[in-house]
Enzyme design. Structure first.
Site, mmCIF file in Angstrom:
data_model
loop_
_atom_site.group_PDB
_atom_site.id
_atom_site.type_symbol
_atom_site.label_atom_id
_atom_site.label_comp_id
_atom_site.label_asym_id
_atom_site.label_seq_id
_atom_site.Cartn_x
_atom_site.Cartn_y
_atom_site.Cartn_z
ATOM 1 N N GLY A 41 57.984 62.703 -8.099
ATOM 2 C CA GLY A 41 56.903 63.323 -7.327
ATOM 3 C C GLY A 41 55.605 62.538 -7.290
ATOM 4 N N ASN A 119 64.340 65.038 -6.090
ATOM 5 C CA ASN A 119 63.882 64.104 -5.068
ATOM 6 C C ASN A 119 64.058 62.629 -5.447
ATOM 7 O OD1 ASN A 119 61.761 63.193 -2.824
ATOM 8 N ND2 ASN A 119 61.014 62.394 -4.777
ATOM 9 N N SER A 174 71.351 62.480 1.977
ATOM 10 C CA SER A 174 70.998 61.547 3.048
ATOM 11 C C SER A 174 72.125 61.502 4.063
ATOM 12 C CB SER A 174 70.777 60.138 2.471
ATOM 13 O OG SER A 174 70.714 59.165 3.496
ATOM 14 N N TYR A 196 82.177 46.718 -6.206
ATOM 15 C CA TYR A 196 80.848 47.284 -5.902
ATOM 16 C C TYR A 196 80.290 46.803 -4.566
ATOM 17 C CZ TYR A 196 75.946 48.632 -6.574
ATOM 18 O OH TYR A 196 74.689 49.184 -6.441
#
Length: 320
Positions: A41, A119, A174, A196
């Site tokens: 945040g 977030n 997302s 990966y």
């Protein structure tokens, strides 16, 4: 919402769209009785989320890895809003030990918890393992938040029960959840460096966020808890999250500038789902541009969501 709505900012069924700002979607909301934790945040859309929740009167807990930067963010918000109630606590989501320490510290403060905003995150980083031996994007974006949420749930349930105020958990996913490995979550090869791919590993972690939200929503609903859980896509915003692929994304941004948002717009969906009264009782949904949005087929899989839950619990047990 579609490309046209994204470009024009045309409002959807909620009355808001891609051009709406965090202040607009929370206009008139009184959050003075709420306590919220916002991970990450202190920067980007997380900072704007912290600012707007504080503006609406909520007691904001900024959970951040860099507490110095978070304290500066707190100072900036208070300079512009002297009535803001903001505290800063240390949290490194890539470390399960840090997650537990954060939860212990918060719970020792004897504060209620009404809203949890998951977030924070990392994006497109080179292959590396967390302190617990888990691929970094999966560890930070999903596993740390999974444990954090579980450790805070009892507080949220008690708060919702004692106050009668609906608790809300908002998990940032997302549109990248659609671009992942073929199986969605590569359980058997989560730490395979040879396989990966930084973009697919990010998509995998964002699919995990969405599946986590769906399974947690199902469990809480079954339990009768007065807590909703939803996931969101904030939109395309150039923030520090993109530092590992800055040049590439800057080129893409120039070519697709009309699709990108500023931080005020980027935090809007989080604030809408976290605070707007018209979302009362809405749970297990995925939002983009402040409206319910479709997900990938894999994101709809209850079986995959349950498998991820069990896998996450096992990873945490094995790290102890």
């Amino acid at each position: 919402m579609g490309i046209l709505s994204l470009i024009t900012g045309k409002a959807g069924a909620s009355g808001f769209g891609s051009a709406s700002t965090a202040e607009q979607v929370t206009d008139g909301v009184d959050a003075s009785r709420l306590t919220v934790i916002i991970t990450g945040g202190a920067s980007g859309i997380g900072l704007e989320t912290s600012r707007v929740f504080a503006l609406r009167g909520a007691h904001v807990i900024i959970a951040a890895r860099n507490t110095e930067a978070a304290s500066e963010a707190r100072k900036t918000i208070i300079e512009n809003n002297p009535a803001a109630r903001i505290d800063v606590l240390k949290l490194d989501l890539s470390s399960l030990k840090s997650v537990r320490a954060f939860a212990d510290q918060f719970n020792s403060m004897k504060l209620p918890l009404n809203v949890l905003i998951n977030n924070a995150g990392v994006m497109f980083c080179p292959f590396q393992l967390s302190k617990d031996g888990v691929e970094m994007q999966f560890a930070t974006n999903h596993l740390g938040h999974f444990l954090l949420t579980n450790l805070l749930l009892d507080n949220m349930k008690a708060t919702a029960k004692s106050t009668g105020i609906e608790g809300r958990i908002v998990i940032l996913s997302s549109v990248a959840h659609t671009h992942t490995y073929p199986k969605g979550i590569d359980f058997d090869r989560i730490n395979d460096e040879k396989r990966y791919n930084d973009k697919m590993a990010y998509g995998q972690s964002k699919l995990a966020n969405l599946l986590h939200a769906n399974e947690l929503s199902r469990r809480l609903k079954e339990e009768g808890a007065n807590i909703t859980v939803n996931s969101i896509h904030p939109g395309l915003i150039m923030t520090n999250l993109m530092r590992h692929s800055y040049v590439l994304l800057k080129i893409i941004q120039v070519a697709t500038f009309i699709l990108w948002k500023n931080v005020h717009q980027g935090a809007a969906t989080t604030c809408y789902v976290g605070l707007n009264p018209q979302l009362r009782g809405v749970t297990g949904q995925y939002f983009a541009d402040c409206n319910v949005e479709k997900t990938s087929k894999l994101a709809k899989s209850d079986e995959l969501a349950k498998q991820l839950w069990d896998f996450s619990e096992e990873l945490i047990r094995s790290a102890q």
